[in-house]
Design an enzyme around this catalytic site. Structure first.
Site, PDB file in Angstrom:
ATOM      1  N   ASP A   1       0.687  -1.155  -0.007  1.00 52.99           N
ATOM      2  CA  ASP A   1      -0.088  -0.073   0.020  1.00 52.99           C
ATOM      3  C   ASP A   1       0.947   1.129   0.153  1.00 52.99           C
ATOM      4  O   ASP A   1       1.662   1.465   0.826  1.00 52.99           O
ATOM      5  CB  ASP A   1      -0.832   0.034   1.222  1.00 52.99           C
ATOM      6  CG  ASP A   1      -1.804   1.198   1.255  1.00 52.99           C
ATOM      7  OD1 ASP A   1      -2.845   1.117   0.682  1.00 52.99           O
ATOM      8  OD2 ASP A   1      -1.407   2.276   1.898  1.00 52.99           O
TER       9      ASP A   1
ATOM     10  N   TYR B   1       2.993   9.912  -0.266  1.00 55.70           N
ATOM     11  CA  TYR B   1       4.155   9.163   0.524  1.00 55.70           C
ATOM     12  C   TYR B   1       5.377   9.511  -0.157  1.00 55.70           C
ATOM     13  O   TYR B   1       6.484   9.319   0.487  1.00 55.70           O
ATOM     14  CB  TYR B   1       3.706   7.824   0.717  1.00 55.70           C
ATOM     15  CG  TYR B   1       2.674   7.108   1.339  1.00 55.70           C
ATOM     16  CD1 TYR B   1       1.869   8.182   2.005  1.00 55.70           C
ATOM     17  CD2 TYR B   1       2.333   5.877   1.173  1.00 55.70           C
ATOM     18  CE1 TYR B   1       0.805   7.686   2.597  1.00 55.70           C
ATOM     19  CE2 TYR B   1       1.235   5.433   1.815  1.00 55.70           C
ATOM     20  CZ  TYR B   1       0.149   6.344   2.554  1.00 55.70           C
ATOM     21  OH  TYR B   1      -0.906   5.857   3.178  1.00 55.70           O
TER      22      TYR B   1
ATOM     23  N   LYS C   1      -2.735   6.103  -4.245  1.00 58.97           N
ATOM     24  CA  LYS C   1      -4.191   7.094  -3.919  1.00 58.97           C
ATOM     25  C   LYS C   1      -3.807   8.160  -4.494  1.00 58.97           C
ATOM     26  O   LYS C   1      -2.562   8.825  -4.593  1.00 58.97           O
ATOM     27  CB  LYS C   1      -4.022   7.094  -2.328  1.00 58.97           C
ATOM     28  CG  LYS C   1      -4.105   5.901  -1.601  1.00 58.97           C
ATOM     29  CD  LYS C   1      -4.189   5.963   0.106  1.00 58.97           C
ATOM     30  CE  LYS C   1      -3.912   4.802   0.646  1.00 58.97           C
ATOM     31  NZ  LYS C   1      -2.189   4.551   0.968  1.00 58.97           N
TER      32      LYS C   1
END
Ligand code: A2P
Length: 285
Positions: A51, A56, A81
């Site tokens: 994930d 990030y 995401k």
């Protein structure tokens, strides 16, 4: 009790896609050799679900680790995401392509809206989320993404998307014994949306709670394993993060014990503690 009996077992998503029942979270892992090495270790320990997120800033390292592992792309379930600054139809499409480029892949297994646009920042928050969702739906229908979903959505955010052509298949939320989110979990269950747990260990902050340490001792397990098993027992998919090989191994060792109804009741009775404090309706980022 969970039906998953092994690390490689899956939860079925609403569209039939199988999602490996334990993921490896990568939040706060910076792009670079250390992250590449940590993800390679996770893959060598049997994790098959990674994930990440544009936010990030480690997607390049995730891609590098995947290639270095020698595993075929389809052996690893990959989630990313779309970040808050890329909400809306055209920005989401561009952000998705940039994510693919950084990862060095031509499809994603799962793509999520990282945080809902909400009323504290936008009068037209529902329309913004629907525009983002329309872009994701088109990418899904074009075969570029195997499943689509959201993150940090509460029932009122989800309701607006349930009226669209394709419903979210996943909602990834903060979820641990100190942050139980019962209303969101119940809503997702009722609507066939799989809940994933971010920070299932409360970023390590919940692990010394006496209720958890006592349950852990009874089972000869660690408080971290109790938190992760507690997710699985409720049909929630945990995404623990660790850069420490021994902890990565510990966190995947969840299938030789089960929590009792008494354990579950004790955890259910805990008051909120150790939460991040992030409220999707009061975001300032
Ligand atoms: P580290 O990465 O240094 O191993 P969460 O997944 O809830 O966000 O928690 C991540 C935090 O918990 C990290 O600081 C991680 O440290 C720590 N952690 C991960 N697994 C364990 C474990 N099994 N026992 C104790 N701490 C852990």
């Amino acid at each position: 009790m969970t039906q998953q009996a092994h690390l490689s077992d899956a939860f079925p998503l609403a569209n039939g896609v199988a999602i490996p029942c334990l993921g490896y979270g990568t939040w706060r892992m910076q792009d670079g050799a250390e992250t590449v090495a940590a993800i390679q270790t996770a893959l060598s320990l049997g994790y098959r679900h990674i994930d990440t997120a544009a936010y990030y800033r480690n997607e390049a390292s995730v891609g590098q680790a995947l290639r270095a592992s020698g595993l075929p792309r389809e052996a690893v379930f990959l989630t990313s995401k779309v970040w808050n600054t890329d909400r809306g139809y055209a920005p989401t499409k561009a952000a998705f392509q940039a994510t693919l480029d950084r990862l060095g892949t031509d499809y994603l297994d799962l793509y999520l809206i990282h945080w809902p646009a909400a009323a504290n920042q936008f009068d037209d928050w529902e329309a913004i989320n629907r525009d983002t969702w329309r872009a994701m739906t088109e990418l899904y229908q074009a075969g570029k993404i195997r499943a689509i979903g959201v993150s940090n959505f509460r029932p009122h955010h989800l309701k607006a998307l349930l009226e669209t052509e394709v419903a979210p298949m996943v909602n990834q939320i903060e979820f641990h014994p100190g942050c139980q989110q019962r209303e969101t979990l119940a809503f997702c269950r009722d609507h066939g949306i799989l809940v994933e747990a971010w920070s299932p260990l409360g970023r390590g902050r919940v692990l010394d709670h006496p209720t958890l340490t006592a349950i852990a001792q009874n089972h000869g397990k660690t408080p971290a394993q109790i938190c992760l098993r507690w997710c699985l027992e409720q049909g929630v998919l945990p995404l623990p993060k660790s850069v420490t090989p021994a902890r990565m191994a510990e966190n995947r060792d969840l299938f030789t014990f089960a929590l009792t109804p008494g354990d579950m009741a004790q955890i259910a009775a805990l008051p909120p503690f150790g939460g991040s404090g992030h409220d999707p309706d009061q975001l300032d980022f």
